[in-house]
Design a protein around this motif. Structure first.
Motif, PDB file in Angstrom:
ATOM      1  N   MET A 133       0.725  -1.077  -0.123  1.00 37.73           N
ATOM      2  CA  MET A 133      -0.103  -0.133  -0.037  1.00 37.73           C
ATOM      3  C   MET A 133       0.804   1.265   0.090  1.00 37.73           C
ATOM      4  SD  MET A 133      -1.110   0.048   4.007  1.00 37.73           S
ATOM      5  CE  MET A 133      -1.898   1.563   3.721  1.00 37.73           C
ATOM      6  N   ILE A 134       0.412   2.322  -0.229  1.00 35.00           N
ATOM      7  CA  ILE A 134       0.970   3.530  -0.229  1.00 35.00           C
ATOM      8  C   ILE A 134       0.584   3.962   1.102  1.00 35.00           C
ATOM      9  CG2 ILE A 134       1.314   5.793  -1.233  1.00 35.00           C
ATOM     10  CD1 ILE A 134       2.275   3.728  -3.159  1.00 35.00           C
ATOM     11  N   LEU A 135       1.599   4.314   1.904  1.00 32.38           N
ATOM     12  CA  LEU A 135       1.498   4.657   3.204  1.00 32.38           C
ATOM     13  C   LEU A 135       1.259   6.119   3.470  1.00 32.38           C
ATOM     14  CD1 LEU A 135       4.147   2.353   5.049  1.00 32.38           C
ATOM     15  CD2 LEU A 135       1.643   2.018   4.967  1.00 32.38           C
ATOM     16  N   ASN A 136       0.136   6.613   4.395  1.00 29.60           N
ATOM     17  CA  ASN A 136       0.137   8.054   4.250  1.00 29.60           C
ATOM     18  C   ASN A 136      -0.516   8.220   6.043  1.00 29.60           C
ATOM     19  OD1 ASN A 136      -2.896   7.796   4.327  1.00 29.60           O
ATOM     20  ND2 ASN A 136      -2.751   7.657   1.864  1.00 29.60           N
ATOM     21  N   ASP A 137      -0.647   9.480   6.258  1.00 29.82           N
ATOM     22  CA  ASP A 137      -1.163   9.587   7.701  1.00 29.82           C
ATOM     23  C   ASP A 137      -2.696   9.174   7.857  1.00 29.82           C
ATOM     24  OD1 ASP A 137       1.286  10.938   8.410  1.00 29.82           O
ATOM     25  OD2 ASP A 137       0.539  12.750   7.589  1.00 29.82           O
ATOM     26  N   LYS A 138      -3.401   8.783   6.869  1.00 27.79           N
ATOM     27  CA  LYS A 138      -4.735   8.433   7.060  1.00 27.79           C
ATOM     28  C   LYS A 138      -4.829   6.976   7.072  1.00 27.79           C
ATOM     29  CE  LYS A 138      -6.763  12.142   4.297  1.00 27.79           C
ATOM     30  NZ  LYS A 138      -7.705  12.597   3.264  1.00 27.79           N
ATOM     31  N   ASN A 139      -4.224   6.135   6.371  1.00 30.16           N
ATOM     32  CA  ASN A 139      -4.255   4.697   6.500  1.00 30.16           C
ATOM     33  C   ASN A 139      -3.248   4.117   7.616  1.00 30.16           C
ATOM     34  OD1 ASN A 139      -1.799   4.545   5.211  1.00 30.16           O
ATOM     35  ND2 ASN A 139      -2.963   4.697   3.188  1.00 30.16           N
ATOM     36  N   MET A 140      -2.462   4.931   8.215  1.00 33.67           N
ATOM     37  CA  MET A 140      -1.773   4.402   9.059  1.00 33.67           C
ATOM     38  C   MET A 140      -1.875   5.324  10.487  1.00 33.67           C
ATOM     39  SD  MET A 140      -0.050   1.515   8.589  1.00 33.67           S
ATOM     40  CE  MET A 140       1.197   1.190   9.565  1.00 33.67           C
ATOM     41  N   ASN A 141      -2.799   5.083  11.010  1.00 34.39           N
ATOM     42  CA  ASN A 141      -3.074   6.261  12.207  1.00 34.39           C
ATOM     43  C   ASN A 141      -2.631   5.685  13.314  1.00 34.39           C
ATOM     44  OD1 ASN A 141      -4.418   7.733  14.163  1.00 34.39           O
ATOM     45  ND2 ASN A 141      -6.179   7.969  12.946  1.00 34.39           N
ATOM     46  N   ASP A 142      -1.682   6.368  14.256  1.00 33.15           N
ATOM     47  CA  ASP A 142      -0.838   5.932  15.143  1.00 33.15           C
ATOM     48  C   ASP A 142      -1.447   5.851  16.214  1.00 33.15           C
ATOM     49  OD1 ASP A 142       1.208   8.810  15.485  1.00 33.15           O
ATOM     50  OD2 ASP A 142      -1.036   8.689  15.391  1.00 33.15           O
ATOM     51  N   LYS A 143      -2.729   6.598  16.447  1.00 31.09           N
ATOM     52  CA  LYS A 143      -3.733   6.592  17.517  1.00 31.09           C
ATOM     53  C   LYS A 143      -4.452   5.229  17.572  1.00 31.09           C
ATOM     54  CE  LYS A 143      -4.204  11.745  17.420  1.00 31.09           C
ATOM     55  NZ  LYS A 143      -5.075  12.829  17.420  1.00 31.09           N
ATOM     56  N   ASN A 144      -4.642   4.615  16.647  1.00 37.85           N
ATOM     57  CA  ASN A 144      -5.454   3.386  16.699  1.00 37.85           C
ATOM     58  C   ASN A 144      -4.644   2.123  17.000  1.00 37.85           C
ATOM     59  OD1 ASN A 144      -7.805   4.965  16.503  1.00 37.85           O
ATOM     60  ND2 ASN A 144      -7.696   4.806  14.170  1.00 37.85           N
TER      61      ASN A 144
ATOM     62  N   ASP B 257      10.724   4.735  -0.343  1.00 40.89           N
ATOM     63  CA  ASP B 257      11.564   5.740  -0.927  1.00 40.89           C
ATOM     64  C   ASP B 257      10.881   6.508  -1.969  1.00 40.89           C
ATOM     65  OD1 ASP B 257      13.470   5.561   0.965  1.00 40.89           O
ATOM     66  OD2 ASP B 257      14.635   4.104  -0.233  1.00 40.89           O
ATOM     67  N   GLY B 258       9.496   6.345  -1.921  1.00 45.86           N
ATOM     68  CA  GLY B 258       8.763   7.139  -3.151  1.00 45.86           C
ATOM     69  C   GLY B 258       8.470   8.550  -2.796  1.00 45.86           C
ATOM     70  N   TYR B 259       7.830   9.081  -3.705  1.00 45.60           N
ATOM     71  CA  TYR B 259       7.631  10.705  -3.730  1.00 45.60           C
ATOM     72  C   TYR B 259       6.830  11.014  -2.684  1.00 45.60           C
ATOM     73  CZ  TYR B 259       5.781  15.238  -4.706  1.00 45.60           C
ATOM     74  OH  TYR B 259       5.246  16.532  -4.862  1.00 45.60           O
ATOM     75  N   ALA B 260       7.142  12.055  -1.543  1.00 45.33           N
ATOM     76  CA  ALA B 260       6.250  12.414  -0.777  1.00 45.33           C
ATOM     77  C   ALA B 260       6.020  13.939  -0.974  1.00 45.33           C
ATOM     78  CB  ALA B 260       6.803  12.317   0.606  1.00 45.33           C
ATOM     79  N   PRO B 261       4.630  14.305  -0.804  1.00 50.79           N
ATOM     80  CA  PRO B 261       4.455  15.689  -1.177  1.00 50.79           C
ATOM     81  C   PRO B 261       5.275  16.662  -0.104  1.00 50.79           C
ATOM     82  CG  PRO B 261       2.529  14.350  -1.105  1.00 50.79           C
ATOM     83  CD  PRO B 261       3.558  13.586  -0.939  1.00 50.79           C
ATOM     84  N   ARG B 262       5.428  17.793  -0.473  1.00 52.76           N
ATOM     85  CA  ARG B 262       5.963  18.842   0.526  1.00 52.76           C
ATOM     86  C   ARG B 262       5.223  19.022   1.721  1.00 52.76           C
ATOM     87  NH1 ARG B 262       8.356  24.895  -1.444  1.00 52.76           N
ATOM     88  NH2 ARG B 262       9.316  25.179   0.451  1.00 52.76           N
ATOM     89  N   GLY B 263       5.847  18.818   2.682  1.00 53.87           N
ATOM     90  CA  GLY B 263       5.251  19.138   3.838  1.00 53.87           C
ATOM     91  C   GLY B 263       4.585  17.780   4.680  1.00 53.87           C
ATOM     92  N   ARG B 264       4.805  16.635   3.785  1.00 49.69           N
ATOM     93  CA  ARG B 264       4.050  15.369   4.152  1.00 49.69           C
ATOM     94  C   ARG B 264       5.238  14.372   4.448  1.00 49.69           C
ATOM     95  NH1 ARG B 264      -1.304  14.723   2.606  1.00 49.69           N
ATOM     96  NH2 ARG B 264      -1.205  12.960   3.991  1.00 49.69           N
ATOM     97  N   LYS B 265       5.072  13.440   5.427  1.00 46.06           N
ATOM     98  CA  LYS B 265       6.191  12.383   5.848  1.00 46.06           C
ATOM     99  C   LYS B 265       6.247  11.527   4.595  1.00 46.06           C
ATOM    100  CE  LYS B 265       5.247  12.684  10.584  1.00 46.06           C
ATOM    101  NZ  LYS B 265       4.624  11.763  12.012  1.00 46.06           N
ATOM    102  N   SER B 266       7.375  10.781   4.730  1.00 44.70           N
ATOM    103  CA  SER B 266       7.465   9.736   3.406  1.00 44.70           C
ATOM    104  C   SER B 266       7.140   8.591   3.997  1.00 44.70           C
ATOM    105  CB  SER B 266       9.050   9.685   3.175  1.00 44.70           C
ATOM    106  OG  SER B 266       9.920   9.129   4.442  1.00 44.70           O
ATOM    107  N   ALA B 267       6.806   7.576   3.222  1.00 45.33           N
ATOM    108  CA  ALA B 267       6.098   6.123   3.776  1.00 45.33           C
ATOM    109  C   ALA B 267       7.011   5.624   4.803  1.00 45.33           C
ATOM    110  CB  ALA B 267       6.140   5.230   2.450  1.00 45.33           C
ATOM    111  N   ARG B 268       8.490   6.001   4.436  1.00 40.25           N
ATOM    112  CA  ARG B 268       9.497   5.226   5.476  1.00 40.25           C
ATOM    113  C   ARG B 268       9.466   5.890   6.737  1.00 40.25           C
ATOM    114  NH1 ARG B 268      14.533   3.096   5.300  1.00 40.25           N
ATOM    115  NH2 ARG B 268      16.172   4.066   6.759  1.00 40.25           N
ATOM    116  N   LYS B 269       9.019   7.289   6.933  1.00 43.35           N
ATOM    117  CA  LYS B 269       9.080   7.767   7.993  1.00 43.35           C
ATOM    118  C   LYS B 269       7.948   7.544   8.678  1.00 43.35           C
ATOM    119  CE  LYS B 269      10.077  11.115  11.307  1.00 43.35           C
ATOM    120  NZ  LYS B 269      11.067  10.713  12.320  1.00 43.35           N
ATOM    121  N   ILE B 270       6.723   7.533   8.047  1.00 45.61           N
ATOM    122  CA  ILE B 270       5.432   7.039   8.763  1.00 45.61           C
ATOM    123  C   ILE B 270       5.396   5.912   9.272  1.00 45.61           C
ATOM    124  CG2 ILE B 270       2.899   6.434   8.278  1.00 45.61           C
ATOM    125  CD1 ILE B 270       3.012   8.848   5.957  1.00 45.61           C
TER     126      ILE B 270
END
Length: 407
Positions: free
Chosen positions: A317-328, A356-369
Protein backbone atom coordinates in the motif's frame (compact mmCIF):
# COMPACT_ATOMS: atom_id res chain seq x y z
CA UNK A 1 68.93 -10.25 -35.43
CA UNK A 2 67.07 -9.36 -32.27
CA UNK A 3 66.46 -12.28 -29.95
CA UNK A 4 62.98 -13.82 -30.00
CA UNK A 5 60.96 -12.73 -27.00
CA UNK A 6 57.86 -14.84 -26.41
CA UNK A 7 54.62 -13.04 -25.66
CA UNK A 8 53.71 -13.02 -21.98
CA UNK A 9 51.38 -15.80 -20.96
CA UNK A 10 48.93 -15.20 -18.15
CA UNK A 11 48.04 -18.13 -15.91
CA UNK A 12 44.61 -19.51 -16.86
CA UNK A 13 43.34 -18.78 -13.36
CA UNK A 14 43.79 -15.05 -14.04
CA UNK A 15 42.20 -15.02 -17.50
CA UNK A 16 39.32 -17.17 -16.27
CA UNK A 17 38.73 -14.73 -13.41
CA UNK A 18 38.75 -11.75 -15.79
CA UNK A 19 36.30 -13.47 -18.16
CA UNK A 20 34.05 -14.35 -15.21
CA UNK A 21 33.84 -10.65 -14.30
CA UNK A 22 32.24 -9.95 -17.70
CA UNK A 23 29.08 -11.57 -16.38
CA UNK A 24 26.20 -11.06 -18.80
CA UNK A 25 28.18 -9.05 -21.38
CA UNK A 26 27.37 -11.53 -24.14
CA UNK A 27 29.04 -9.70 -27.07
CA UNK A 28 32.31 -9.46 -25.13
CA UNK A 29 32.07 -13.12 -24.11
CA UNK A 30 31.58 -14.19 -27.72
CA UNK A 31 34.73 -12.28 -28.70
CA UNK A 32 36.68 -13.86 -25.85
CA UNK A 33 35.56 -17.32 -26.91
CA UNK A 34 37.22 -16.75 -30.30
CA UNK A 35 40.56 -15.34 -29.08
CA UNK A 36 42.29 -18.63 -28.32
CA UNK A 37 41.68 -22.13 -27.04
CA UNK A 38 42.66 -21.15 -23.50
CA UNK A 39 39.90 -18.55 -23.31
CA UNK A 40 37.20 -20.74 -24.81
CA UNK A 41 36.16 -22.88 -21.80
CA UNK A 42 35.60 -19.98 -19.39
CA UNK A 43 33.68 -17.97 -22.02
CA UNK A 44 31.54 -20.91 -23.04
CA UNK A 45 30.80 -21.75 -19.41
CA UNK A 46 28.91 -18.46 -19.10
CA UNK A 47 27.52 -18.32 -22.63
CA UNK A 48 26.01 -21.78 -22.31
CA UNK A 49 24.60 -21.31 -18.83
CA UNK A 50 21.04 -20.84 -20.17
CA UNK A 51 19.75 -20.94 -23.75
CA UNK A 52 16.44 -19.24 -24.57
CA UNK A 53 14.58 -20.41 -27.68
CA UNK A 54 11.24 -19.50 -29.19
CA UNK A 55 9.39 -22.02 -31.31
CA UNK A 56 10.60 -20.47 -34.57
CA UNK A 57 14.22 -20.67 -33.38
CA UNK A 58 14.27 -24.43 -32.89
CA UNK A 59 15.00 -25.41 -36.50
CA UNK A 60 18.00 -23.08 -36.62
CA UNK A 61 19.29 -24.47 -33.35
CA UNK A 62 18.90 -28.01 -34.67
CA UNK A 63 21.26 -27.09 -37.51
CA UNK A 64 23.81 -25.79 -34.98
CA UNK A 65 23.85 -28.90 -32.83
CA UNK A 66 24.10 -31.08 -35.95
CA UNK A 67 27.43 -29.41 -36.75
CA UNK A 68 30.70 -31.25 -35.89
CA UNK A 69 31.76 -28.10 -33.99
CA UNK A 70 28.73 -28.33 -31.68
CA UNK A 71 29.67 -27.99 -28.01
CA UNK A 72 26.19 -27.52 -26.54
CA UNK A 73 25.78 -31.20 -25.70
CA UNK A 74 28.70 -31.00 -23.28
CA UNK A 75 28.17 -27.53 -21.79
CA UNK A 76 24.51 -26.38 -21.81
CA UNK A 77 23.07 -26.23 -18.29
CA UNK A 78 19.74 -24.47 -18.74
CA UNK A 79 17.13 -24.50 -21.51
CA UNK A 80 14.10 -22.18 -21.77
CA UNK A 81 11.50 -22.78 -24.48
CA UNK A 82 8.58 -20.48 -25.26
CA UNK A 83 5.78 -20.75 -27.82
CA UNK A 84 6.97 -24.25 -28.64
CA UNK A 85 3.69 -25.53 -30.08
CA UNK A 86 5.25 -26.72 -33.33
CA UNK A 87 6.64 -30.00 -34.66
CA UNK A 88 10.39 -29.30 -34.32
CA UNK A 89 10.00 -29.14 -30.55
CA UNK A 90 9.37 -32.91 -30.54
CA UNK A 91 12.74 -33.64 -32.14
CA UNK A 92 14.57 -31.27 -29.79
CA UNK A 93 12.98 -32.80 -26.69
CA UNK A 94 13.99 -36.28 -27.86
CA UNK A 95 17.61 -35.06 -27.98
CA UNK A 96 17.64 -33.68 -24.43
CA UNK A 97 19.45 -36.72 -22.93
CA UNK A 98 22.46 -35.77 -25.09
CA UNK A 99 22.84 -32.53 -23.09
CA UNK A 100 24.75 -34.22 -20.31
CA UNK A 101 25.11 -31.09 -18.14
CA UNK A 102 21.49 -29.97 -18.44
CA UNK A 103 20.14 -29.06 -15.00
CA UNK A 104 17.10 -26.85 -15.58
CA UNK A 105 14.25 -26.67 -18.10
CA UNK A 106 11.67 -23.89 -18.44
CA UNK A 107 8.58 -24.03 -20.64
CA UNK A 108 6.67 -20.78 -21.17
CA UNK A 109 3.50 -19.77 -23.04
CA UNK A 110 3.03 -23.14 -24.69
CA UNK A 111 0.55 -25.94 -25.19
CA UNK A 112 2.69 -28.81 -24.01
CA UNK A 113 1.53 -32.02 -25.65
CA UNK A 114 4.94 -33.69 -25.83
CA UNK A 115 6.56 -36.54 -23.98
CA UNK A 116 9.86 -36.16 -22.22
CA UNK A 117 12.54 -38.83 -22.24
CA UNK A 118 14.08 -39.77 -18.93
CA UNK A 119 16.27 -36.86 -17.82
CA UNK A 120 18.32 -37.93 -14.82
CA UNK A 121 20.49 -34.79 -14.84
CA UNK A 122 17.59 -32.32 -14.61
CA UNK A 123 16.95 -31.02 -11.10
CA UNK A 124 14.80 -27.95 -11.86
CA UNK A 125 11.56 -27.58 -13.86
CA UNK A 126 9.51 -24.44 -14.46
CA UNK A 127 6.21 -24.13 -16.34
CA UNK A 128 4.64 -20.72 -16.88
CA UNK A 129 1.39 -20.01 -18.76
CA UNK A 130 1.49 -23.58 -20.03
CA UNK A 131 -1.40 -25.92 -20.83
CA UNK A 132 -1.23 -29.70 -20.52
CA UNK A 133 -3.51 -32.32 -21.99
CA UNK A 134 -4.43 -33.49 -18.51
CA UNK A 135 -3.25 -33.59 -14.93
CA UNK A 136 -2.22 -37.19 -15.54
CA UNK A 137 0.00 -36.18 -18.46
CA UNK A 138 1.63 -33.57 -16.24
CA UNK A 139 2.29 -36.07 -13.45
CA UNK A 140 3.73 -38.63 -15.89
CA UNK A 141 6.03 -35.94 -17.25
CA UNK A 142 7.33 -35.23 -13.75
CA UNK A 143 8.14 -38.92 -13.47
CA UNK A 144 10.72 -38.49 -16.25
CA UNK A 145 12.88 -36.33 -13.98
CA UNK A 146 13.73 -38.73 -11.13
CA UNK A 147 16.18 -36.31 -9.49
CA UNK A 148 13.91 -33.26 -9.54
CA UNK A 149 14.47 -30.90 -6.61
CA UNK A 150 12.88 -27.61 -7.71
CA UNK A 151 9.44 -27.25 -9.31
CA UNK A 152 7.85 -23.93 -10.25
CA UNK A 153 4.30 -23.70 -11.63
CA UNK A 154 2.82 -20.36 -12.69
CA UNK A 155 -0.65 -20.19 -14.27
CA UNK A 156 -0.54 -23.81 -15.37
CA UNK A 157 -3.68 -25.42 -16.77
CA UNK A 158 -4.58 -28.96 -17.74
CA UNK A 159 -7.30 -30.13 -20.10
CA UNK A 160 -8.96 -31.75 -21.75
CA UNK A 161 -8.36 -28.85 -24.10
CA UNK A 162 -10.86 -27.88 -26.85
CA UNK A 163 -10.41 -29.88 -30.03
CA UNK A 164 -8.28 -32.59 -28.49
CA UNK A 165 -11.00 -35.21 -28.54
CA UNK A 166 -11.66 -37.81 -25.83
CA UNK A 167 -8.96 -38.59 -23.26
CA UNK A 168 -6.14 -40.71 -24.60
CA UNK A 169 -4.53 -43.55 -22.68
CA UNK A 170 -1.79 -41.21 -21.52
CA UNK A 171 -4.45 -38.99 -19.95
CA UNK A 172 -5.18 -41.64 -17.34
CA UNK A 173 -2.87 -42.16 -14.40
CA UNK A 174 -1.25 -45.61 -14.44
CA UNK A 175 -2.55 -48.12 -11.96
CA UNK A 176 0.90 -48.60 -10.44
CA UNK A 177 1.77 -46.32 -7.56
CA UNK A 178 3.43 -43.05 -8.49
CA UNK A 179 6.39 -42.13 -6.30
CA UNK A 180 6.04 -39.05 -4.15
CA UNK A 181 8.17 -36.09 -5.11
CA UNK A 182 10.68 -35.01 -2.47
CA UNK A 183 11.68 -31.48 -3.39
CA UNK A 184 13.87 -28.75 -1.99
CA UNK A 185 11.72 -25.95 -3.45
CA UNK A 186 8.09 -25.89 -4.59
CA UNK A 187 6.69 -22.67 -6.07
CA UNK A 188 3.03 -22.68 -7.10
CA UNK A 189 0.93 -19.75 -8.32
CA UNK A 190 -2.85 -20.00 -8.38
CA UNK A 191 -4.72 -23.21 -7.59
CA UNK A 192 -2.69 -25.88 -9.34
CA UNK A 193 -1.78 -27.54 -6.04
CA UNK A 194 -5.42 -28.39 -5.33
CA UNK A 195 -5.39 -31.22 -7.86
CA UNK A 196 -2.91 -33.12 -5.73
CA UNK A 197 -5.69 -33.39 -3.14
CA UNK A 198 -8.40 -34.48 -5.56
CA UNK A 199 -6.46 -37.35 -7.11
CA UNK A 200 -4.65 -40.43 -5.91
CA UNK A 201 -1.27 -38.84 -6.60
CA UNK A 202 0.68 -38.17 -3.40
CA UNK A 203 1.37 -34.48 -2.93
CA UNK A 204 5.05 -33.50 -3.04
CA UNK A 205 7.12 -33.01 0.06
CA UNK A 206 9.23 -29.88 0.15
CA UNK A 207 11.38 -27.95 2.61
CA UNK A 208 10.70 -24.58 0.90
CA UNK A 209 7.13 -23.70 -0.11
CA UNK A 210 6.24 -20.56 -2.07
CA UNK A 211 2.49 -20.47 -2.50
CA UNK A 212 0.76 -17.65 -4.40
CA UNK A 213 -3.02 -17.89 -4.64
CA UNK A 214 -5.30 -15.44 -6.41
CA UNK A 215 -8.96 -15.42 -5.48
CA UNK A 216 -11.45 -16.17 -8.27
CA UNK A 217 -13.62 -13.10 -7.87
CA UNK A 218 -16.01 -14.18 -10.64
CA UNK A 219 -17.19 -17.04 -8.42
CA UNK A 220 -18.43 -14.64 -5.76
CA UNK A 221 -21.93 -13.15 -6.26
CA UNK A 222 -21.90 -9.38 -6.69
CA UNK A 223 -22.20 -7.54 -3.39
CA UNK A 224 -21.48 -10.60 -1.24
CA UNK A 225 -18.43 -11.17 0.89
CA UNK A 226 -15.91 -13.69 -0.39
CA UNK A 227 -14.85 -15.08 2.98
CA UNK A 228 -16.47 -18.46 2.18
CA UNK A 229 -14.32 -18.88 -0.91
CA UNK A 230 -11.24 -17.75 1.02
CA UNK A 231 -11.91 -20.16 3.85
CA UNK A 232 -12.14 -23.14 1.50
CA UNK A 233 -8.84 -22.20 -0.10
CA UNK A 234 -7.11 -21.71 3.21
CA UNK A 235 -8.49 -25.03 4.44
CA UNK A 236 -6.67 -26.68 1.53
CA UNK A 237 -3.51 -24.76 2.34
CA UNK A 238 -3.79 -25.82 5.99
CA UNK A 239 -4.29 -29.41 4.87
CA UNK A 240 -1.11 -29.26 2.83
CA UNK A 241 0.84 -27.62 5.66
CA UNK A 242 -0.26 -30.40 8.00
CA UNK A 243 0.85 -32.93 5.40
CA UNK A 244 4.30 -31.30 5.16
CA UNK A 245 4.72 -31.17 8.93
CA UNK A 246 8.37 -31.08 9.99
CA UNK A 247 9.61 -31.17 6.39
CA UNK A 248 8.74 -27.49 5.91
CA UNK A 249 11.52 -25.05 6.82
CA UNK A 250 10.66 -21.96 4.76
CA UNK A 251 7.17 -20.77 3.90
CA UNK A 252 6.18 -17.82 1.70
CA UNK A 253 2.43 -17.23 1.34
CA UNK A 254 0.95 -14.62 -0.97
CA UNK A 255 -2.83 -14.50 -1.05
CA UNK A 256 -4.80 -12.00 -3.12
CA UNK A 257 -8.32 -11.64 -1.83
CA UNK A 258 -10.26 -10.68 1.27
CA UNK A 259 -8.74 -13.52 3.23
CA UNK A 260 -9.25 -14.66 6.78
CA UNK A 261 -5.63 -15.62 7.26
CA UNK A 262 -6.07 -16.19 10.99
CA UNK A 263 -7.64 -19.55 10.09
CA UNK A 264 -4.37 -20.82 8.57
CA UNK A 265 -3.06 -23.83 10.50
CA UNK A 266 0.74 -23.81 10.89
CA UNK A 267 0.80 -25.75 14.15
CA UNK A 268 2.42 -28.90 12.71
CA UNK A 269 5.32 -27.10 11.01
CA UNK A 270 7.59 -27.29 14.03
CA UNK A 271 10.83 -27.00 12.01
CA UNK A 272 9.89 -23.73 10.33
CA UNK A 273 12.80 -21.28 10.21
CA UNK A 274 11.61 -18.59 7.79
CA UNK A 275 8.12 -17.15 7.27
CA UNK A 276 7.02 -14.49 4.76
CA UNK A 277 3.45 -13.24 4.52
CA UNK A 278 2.11 -11.19 1.60
CA UNK A 279 -1.61 -10.52 1.48
CA UNK A 280 -1.24 -8.49 -1.72
CA UNK A 281 -4.56 -6.66 -2.24
CA UNK A 282 -6.29 -8.62 0.49
CA UNK A 283 -6.16 -5.79 3.03
CA UNK A 284 -7.83 -2.45 2.34
CA UNK A 285 -5.82 0.52 3.53
CA UNK A 286 -8.24 1.18 6.38
CA UNK A 287 -7.65 -2.33 7.80
CA UNK A 288 -3.90 -2.22 8.25
CA UNK A 289 -4.38 -1.19 11.85
CA UNK A 290 -6.38 -4.38 12.45
CA UNK A 291 -3.77 -6.41 10.56
CA UNK A 292 -0.93 -5.43 12.88
CA UNK A 293 -3.10 -5.42 15.98
CA UNK A 294 -5.00 -8.68 15.48
CA UNK A 295 -4.55 -10.65 12.25
CA UNK A 296 -0.76 -11.00 12.18
CA UNK A 297 -0.44 -11.68 15.93
CA UNK A 298 -3.16 -14.34 15.66
CA UNK A 299 -1.18 -16.17 12.97
CA UNK A 300 2.12 -15.95 14.83
CA UNK A 301 0.55 -17.22 18.05
CA UNK A 302 -0.31 -20.50 16.32
CA UNK A 303 3.30 -21.16 15.28
CA UNK A 304 4.82 -24.09 17.14
CA UNK A 305 8.34 -23.79 15.83
CA UNK A 306 11.04 -22.59 18.20
CA UNK A 307 13.49 -22.13 15.30
CA UNK A 308 12.08 -19.01 13.60
CA UNK A 309 15.05 -16.95 12.44
CA UNK A 310 13.48 -14.74 9.75
CA UNK A 311 10.07 -13.10 9.57
CA UNK A 312 9.09 -10.95 6.57
CA UNK A 313 5.88 -8.97 6.10
CA UNK A 314 4.96 -7.34 2.77
CA UNK A 315 3.29 -3.93 2.91
CA UNK A 316 1.31 -3.51 -0.32
CA UNK A 317 0.00 0.00 0.00
CA UNK A 318 0.99 3.63 -0.27
CA UNK A 319 1.41 4.69 3.33
CA UNK A 320 0.04 8.02 4.49
CA UNK A 321 -1.17 9.61 7.71
CA UNK A 322 -4.75 8.51 7.03
CA UNK A 323 -4.29 4.75 6.56
CA UNK A 324 -1.61 4.39 9.25
CA UNK A 325 -3.18 6.17 12.18
CA UNK A 326 -0.80 5.92 15.11
CA UNK A 327 -3.63 6.63 17.53
CA UNK A 328 -5.48 3.42 16.64
CA UNK A 329 -2.78 0.85 15.99
CA UNK A 330 -1.99 -1.35 18.98
CA UNK A 331 1.33 -3.23 18.87
CA UNK A 332 1.34 -4.62 22.42
CA UNK A 333 0.16 -8.07 21.37
CA UNK A 334 2.60 -8.31 18.46
CA UNK A 335 5.48 -7.08 20.64
CA UNK A 336 4.64 -9.63 23.31
CA UNK A 337 4.78 -12.46 20.77
CA UNK A 338 8.07 -11.37 19.20
CA UNK A 339 9.76 -11.10 22.60
CA UNK A 340 8.43 -14.45 23.82
CA UNK A 341 10.76 -17.47 24.21
CA UNK A 342 9.33 -18.95 21.00
CA UNK A 343 10.99 -16.16 19.00
CA UNK A 344 14.24 -16.15 20.92
CA UNK A 345 16.13 -17.15 17.76
CA UNK A 346 14.65 -14.40 15.61
CA UNK A 347 17.52 -12.63 13.84
CA UNK A 348 15.80 -10.71 11.06
CA UNK A 349 12.48 -8.88 10.95
CA UNK A 350 11.89 -7.46 7.47
CA UNK A 351 9.15 -5.26 6.07
CA UNK A 352 8.91 -5.12 2.28
CA UNK A 353 7.38 -2.05 0.67
CA UNK A 354 7.97 1.08 -1.40
CA UNK A 355 9.74 3.16 1.20
CA UNK A 356 11.53 5.84 -0.81
CA UNK A 357 8.79 7.03 -3.12
CA UNK A 358 7.71 10.61 -3.71
CA UNK A 359 6.35 12.47 -0.68
CA UNK A 360 4.41 15.75 -1.17
CA UNK A 361 6.01 18.79 0.34
CA UNK A 362 5.25 19.07 3.99
CA UNK A 363 4.15 15.42 4.27
CA UNK A 364 6.03 12.49 5.75
CA UNK A 365 7.56 9.84 3.49
CA UNK A 366 6.27 6.27 3.66
CA UNK A 367 9.50 5.26 5.36
CA UNK A 368 9.07 7.92 8.05
CA UNK A 369 5.40 7.12 8.60
CA UNK A 370 6.05 3.40 9.04
CA UNK A 371 9.08 4.00 11.24
CA UNK A 372 7.16 6.33 13.55
CA UNK A 373 3.99 4.23 13.58
CA UNK A 374 5.36 0.68 13.79
CA UNK A 375 9.14 0.36 14.04
CA UNK A 376 9.75 2.75 16.93
CA UNK A 377 6.90 1.24 18.94
CA UNK A 378 7.56 -2.43 18.26
CA UNK A 379 9.51 -4.52 20.76
CA UNK A 380 11.80 -7.21 19.33
CA UNK A 381 14.48 -9.55 20.73
CA UNK A 382 17.83 -7.89 21.40
CA UNK A 383 19.51 -10.22 18.89
CA UNK A 384 17.13 -9.22 16.07
CA UNK A 385 17.57 -6.51 13.42
CA UNK A 386 14.78 -4.74 11.56
CA UNK A 387 15.11 -4.11 7.83
CA UNK A 388 13.06 -2.15 5.35
CA UNK A 389 13.40 -3.61 1.86
CA UNK A 390 12.05 -2.49 -1.50
CA UNK A 391 11.50 -5.64 -3.64
CA UNK A 392 10.67 -3.59 -6.74
CA UNK A 393 13.95 -1.73 -6.47
CA UNK A 394 15.78 -5.00 -5.94
CA UNK A 395 14.35 -6.47 -9.15
CA UNK A 396 15.04 -3.34 -11.17
CA UNK A 397 18.67 -2.93 -10.16
CA UNK A 398 19.51 -6.59 -9.63
CA UNK A 399 20.66 -5.98 -6.08
CA UNK A 400 19.32 -6.30 -2.57
CA UNK A 401 19.61 -2.92 -0.95
CA UNK A 402 18.22 -3.13 2.54
CA UNK A 403 17.86 -0.32 5.03
CA UNK A 404 18.78 -1.49 8.48
CA UNK A 405 17.03 0.44 11.21
CA UNK A 406 18.94 1.04 14.40
CA UNK A 407 17.42 1.90 17.73
Amino acid sequence: MAPFIPAPVFPPEITDSIIHELGAELPALRICSQVCRAWLPASRHILHQTLKLRGEDILGFMDIIASPENTYFATLRGLELSLCDNGPATVLLELLPKFVCLKSIGIYSSVFHYELPTLSSVTSLEFKRTEFRSFAAFIILLGQTPNLKSLKLTKVLWGPLPGWGPPATEDILPSKSIPRLELDVLHIEDRAFLDWFTSEVPAPLTSVLELFIREDNHQVPWGQASNIVDTKLLDKVSQYLQYLGVHLEQFYLRFSGSTQIQTLDVSTNTALRSLRINLSNAIPARNWTQYFSTTLPSLLERLRSDDIEELAVDINMILNDKNMNDKNIDLKRLSSILTSPRFARLRRLQFNGQWDGYAPRGRKSARKIFTDTVIDRLAIPSSCSIFLADPLKNEKHGSRVHHKLTR
